[in-house]
Motif scaffolding. Structure first.
Motif, short mmCIF file in Angstrom:
data_model
loop_
_atom_site.label_atom_id
_atom_site.label_comp_id
_atom_site.label_asym_id
_atom_site.label_seq_id
_atom_site.Cartn_x
_atom_site.Cartn_y
_atom_site.Cartn_z
N ASN A 192 25.05 14.23 92.48
CA ASN A 192 24.70 15.66 92.51
C ASN A 192 25.67 16.48 93.34
O ASN A 192 25.67 17.71 93.29
CB ASN A 192 23.30 15.86 93.13
CG ASN A 192 22.20 15.80 92.09
OD1 ASN A 192 22.35 15.16 91.07
ND2 ASN A 192 21.09 16.45 92.36
N SER A 193 26.49 15.80 94.15
CA SER A 193 27.40 16.51 95.05
C SER A 193 28.26 17.50 94.29
O SER A 193 28.87 17.16 93.28
CB SER A 193 28.30 15.50 95.78
OG SER A 193 27.57 14.79 96.72
N GLY A 194 28.31 18.71 94.79
CA GLY A 194 29.11 19.76 94.17
C GLY A 194 28.35 20.61 93.20
O GLY A 194 28.83 21.66 92.77
N GLY A 195 27.13 20.21 92.83
CA GLY A 195 26.31 21.00 91.92
C GLY A 195 25.69 22.18 92.64
O GLY A 195 25.66 22.24 93.87
N PRO A 196 25.15 23.15 91.89
CA PRO A 196 24.57 24.34 92.52
C PRO A 196 23.13 24.16 92.96
O PRO A 196 22.35 23.44 92.33
CB PRO A 196 24.65 25.37 91.40
CG PRO A 196 24.48 24.56 90.14
CD PRO A 196 25.14 23.24 90.41
N LEU A 197 22.77 24.85 94.04
CA LEU A 197 21.39 25.05 94.43
C LEU A 197 21.07 26.50 94.07
O LEU A 197 21.78 27.42 94.48
CB LEU A 197 21.20 24.81 95.93
CG LEU A 197 19.75 24.79 96.43
CD1 LEU A 197 19.03 23.54 95.92
CD2 LEU A 197 19.70 24.84 97.95
N LEU A 198 20.04 26.69 93.25
CA LEU A 198 19.75 27.99 92.66
C LEU A 198 18.49 28.62 93.23
O LEU A 198 17.58 27.91 93.69
CB LEU A 198 19.58 27.86 91.14
CG LEU A 198 20.67 27.15 90.34
CD1 LEU A 198 20.18 26.93 88.91
CD2 LEU A 198 21.96 27.96 90.36
N ASN A 199 18.43 29.95 93.13
CA ASN A 199 17.16 30.64 93.35
C ASN A 199 16.50 30.89 92.00
O ASN A 199 17.02 30.47 90.95
CB ASN A 199 17.38 31.95 94.14
CG ASN A 199 18.31 32.92 93.41
OD1 ASN A 199 18.53 32.83 92.20
ND2 ASN A 199 18.88 33.86 94.16
N LEU A 200 15.37 31.58 92.00
CA LEU A 200 14.62 31.78 90.75
C LEU A 200 15.29 32.78 89.80
O LEU A 200 14.87 32.91 88.66
CB LEU A 200 13.20 32.24 91.07
CG LEU A 200 12.27 31.13 91.59
CD1 LEU A 200 10.92 31.71 91.99
CD2 LEU A 200 12.08 30.03 90.55
N LYS A 201 16.34 33.45 90.27
CA LYS A 201 17.11 34.34 89.39
C LYS A 201 18.23 33.57 88.67
O LYS A 201 18.95 34.15 87.87
CB LYS A 201 17.73 35.48 90.20
CG LYS A 201 16.72 36.43 90.84
CD LYS A 201 17.49 37.48 91.66
CE LYS A 201 16.53 38.39 92.39
NZ LYS A 201 17.27 39.35 93.26
N GLY A 202 18.37 32.27 88.99
CA GLY A 202 19.45 31.49 88.40
C GLY A 202 20.78 31.71 89.10
O GLY A 202 21.84 31.36 88.57
N GLU A 203 20.75 32.28 90.31
CA GLU A 203 21.97 32.53 91.09
C GLU A 203 22.21 31.37 92.05
O GLU A 203 21.27 30.76 92.56
CB GLU A 203 21.83 33.82 91.90
CG GLU A 203 21.63 35.06 91.07
CD GLU A 203 21.23 36.25 91.91
OE1 GLU A 203 21.54 37.39 91.49
OE2 GLU A 203 20.61 36.06 92.98
N VAL A 204 23.48 31.10 92.33
CA VAL A 204 23.84 30.03 93.27
C VAL A 204 23.61 30.53 94.69
O VAL A 204 24.19 31.54 95.11
CB VAL A 204 25.31 29.60 93.10
CG1 VAL A 204 25.64 28.49 94.09
CG2 VAL A 204 25.59 29.16 91.69
N ILE A 205 22.79 29.81 95.45
CA ILE A 205 22.62 30.12 96.87
C ILE A 205 23.25 29.04 97.74
O ILE A 205 23.42 29.22 98.94
CB ILE A 205 21.13 30.29 97.24
CG1 ILE A 205 20.30 29.07 96.78
CG2 ILE A 205 20.58 31.58 96.64
CD1 ILE A 205 18.86 29.10 97.28
N GLY A 206 23.61 27.89 97.12
CA GLY A 206 24.24 26.83 97.90
C GLY A 206 24.95 25.82 97.02
O GLY A 206 24.75 25.78 95.80
N ILE A 207 25.80 25.02 97.66
CA ILE A 207 26.50 23.92 96.98
C ILE A 207 25.92 22.62 97.52
O ILE A 207 26.03 22.34 98.73
CB ILE A 207 28.02 23.96 97.26
CG1 ILE A 207 28.60 25.33 96.93
CG2 ILE A 207 28.73 22.87 96.46
CD1 ILE A 207 30.02 25.52 97.47
N ASN A 208 25.30 21.82 96.65
CA ASN A 208 24.70 20.56 97.10
C ASN A 208 25.77 19.68 97.73
O ASN A 208 26.81 19.44 97.14
CB ASN A 208 24.07 19.81 95.91
CG ASN A 208 23.00 20.63 95.23
OD1 ASN A 208 22.33 21.45 95.85
ND2 ASN A 208 22.84 20.43 93.93
N VAL A 209 25.47 19.20 98.94
CA VAL A 209 26.54 18.50 99.66
C VAL A 209 26.14 17.13 100.19
O VAL A 209 26.95 16.24 100.29
CB VAL A 209 27.09 19.39 100.81
CG1 VAL A 209 26.05 19.60 101.89
CG2 VAL A 209 28.34 18.80 101.42
#
Length: 346
Positions: free
Chosen positions: A191-208
């Motif tokens: 999963n490393s490098g994938g996005p962490l999203l909010n409910l709007k489908g926006e990236v709030i973080g990079i899974n690390v």
């Protein structure tokens, strides 16, 4: 939630790591070849001896991670540790099943963040959110290449912590990260490098990173930490990082009490095994900062656990002059430092 996933998942990719590895075969050999010819006839008759030997090399998949597309012409964000090996080659698999060779444009020197480029156009791109607005308890959605095998795996959880500091290790690397988002959304190997999203489908973080000996404790780099680096790559093709040149420990109540410090917040300039508190010939050194100084303000903003020094520095550009409010042996002083580009050696 379904809408958020449908909106973001077309822009989530798998990153495949390949390397040339030796092809090992069993080759015949004569263990008695050192003996004089007249004695060799007494040994090895009717026997065949073999030993491992290399017969060339082949390109082989050796790992995988995730990433997400941030521009329709093929800029992709991932973790630095996914693409740290300069001798490896990288392939990107998009959500529609297409395969592209990827070039590593930039690896961030002080965060687990990298930017790839593929030759493509009209790609779906993901929207970047505002990680400074993230609240404890809000829903978080992680998408990635789970276990390096299952593409676009979705897991859902909540934001369970903010401004976390951890030391993560893997692939021969060990790094300390500050200001991370903690989530209980399942983050697995791959999963490393994938996005962490909010409910709007926006990236709030990079899974690390994930805590391997605990269930449902994962971490992500807040997207705001890397927005300037992304713009730097877009404009210059590389990551230009502002640099002060201090090693420090963030002060909390426990440390203040233990060391009888005069304040409960700030950055205590102190070296360790990785080097001195003030890097020689750095902007901090030129400004007159000394080991055991406590930096309590950076250009008018208080230095706290949430507003830590590294985060404040990243708000500025190389060449900016900043004012530091410093506590030295009980006295408050002000120093000015001009930020420089972080050296490649650090």
């Amino acid at each position: 939630m379904i809408k958020a996933v449908e909106q973001a998942s077309p822009a989530v990719v798998s990153v495949v790591i390949s390397k040339y590895v030796p092809v090992i075969e069993q080759c015949p050999y004569n263990p008695f070849s050192d003996l004089p010819p007249e004695f060799q006839q007494f040994f090895g008759e009717g026997f065949e001896f073999y030993q491992p030997c290399q017969k060339g090399s082949k390109l082989q998949e050796v790992g995988g991670g995730s990433g997400f597309i941030i521009s329709s012409d093929g800029l992709i964000v991932t973790n630095k540790h996914v693409v740290y090996d300069e001798k490896a080659s990288y392939t990107v698999l998009t959500n529609d099943g297409k395969k592209y060779e990827a070039k590593v444009l930039a690896r961030d020197p002080n965060r687990d963040f990298a930017v790839l480029k593929i030759s493509a156009h009209s790609l779906p791109e993901i929207r970047l959110g505002d990680s400074d607005t993230v609240k404890l308890g809000q829903t978080a959605i992680a998408i990635g290449n789970a276990l390096g095998e299952f593409r676009n795996t979705v897991s859902v959880g909540v934001i369970s912590g903010l401004s976390r500091k951890i030391t993560a290790s893997g692939a021969g690397l060990s790094e300390t990260f500050e200001g991370l988002i903690q989530t209980d959304a399942a983050i697995n190997q791959g999963n490393s490098g994938g996005p962490l999203l909010n409910l709007k489908g926006e990236v709030i973080g990079i899974n690390v990173a994930m805590v391997s000996d605990a269930q449902n404790i994962g971490f992500a780099i807040p997207i705001n930490q890397v927005k300037k680096a992304i713009e730097s790559v877009r404009k210059t093709g590389r990551i230009i990082t502002p640099y002060l040149g201090v090693r420090y420990t963030i002060i909390n109540e426990e440390l203040a009490q233990k060391e009888k410090l005069p304040v409960k917040e700030g950055a205590l300039v102190r070296g360790g095994q990785d080097g001195p508190g003030v890097v020689p010939n750095s902007p901090a050194d030129k400004a007159g900062i000394q080991a055991e100084d406590i930096i309590i303000e950076f250009n008018g903003e208080k230095v706290t656990q949430d507003n830590y020094l590294g985060k404040l520095i990243q708000k500025y550009n190389v060449g900016d002059t900043v004012t530091l409010k410093v506590l030295r042996r009980g006295k408050e002083i002000e120093l000015k430092a001009t930020l420089e580009e972080r050296p490649k050696s650090l």
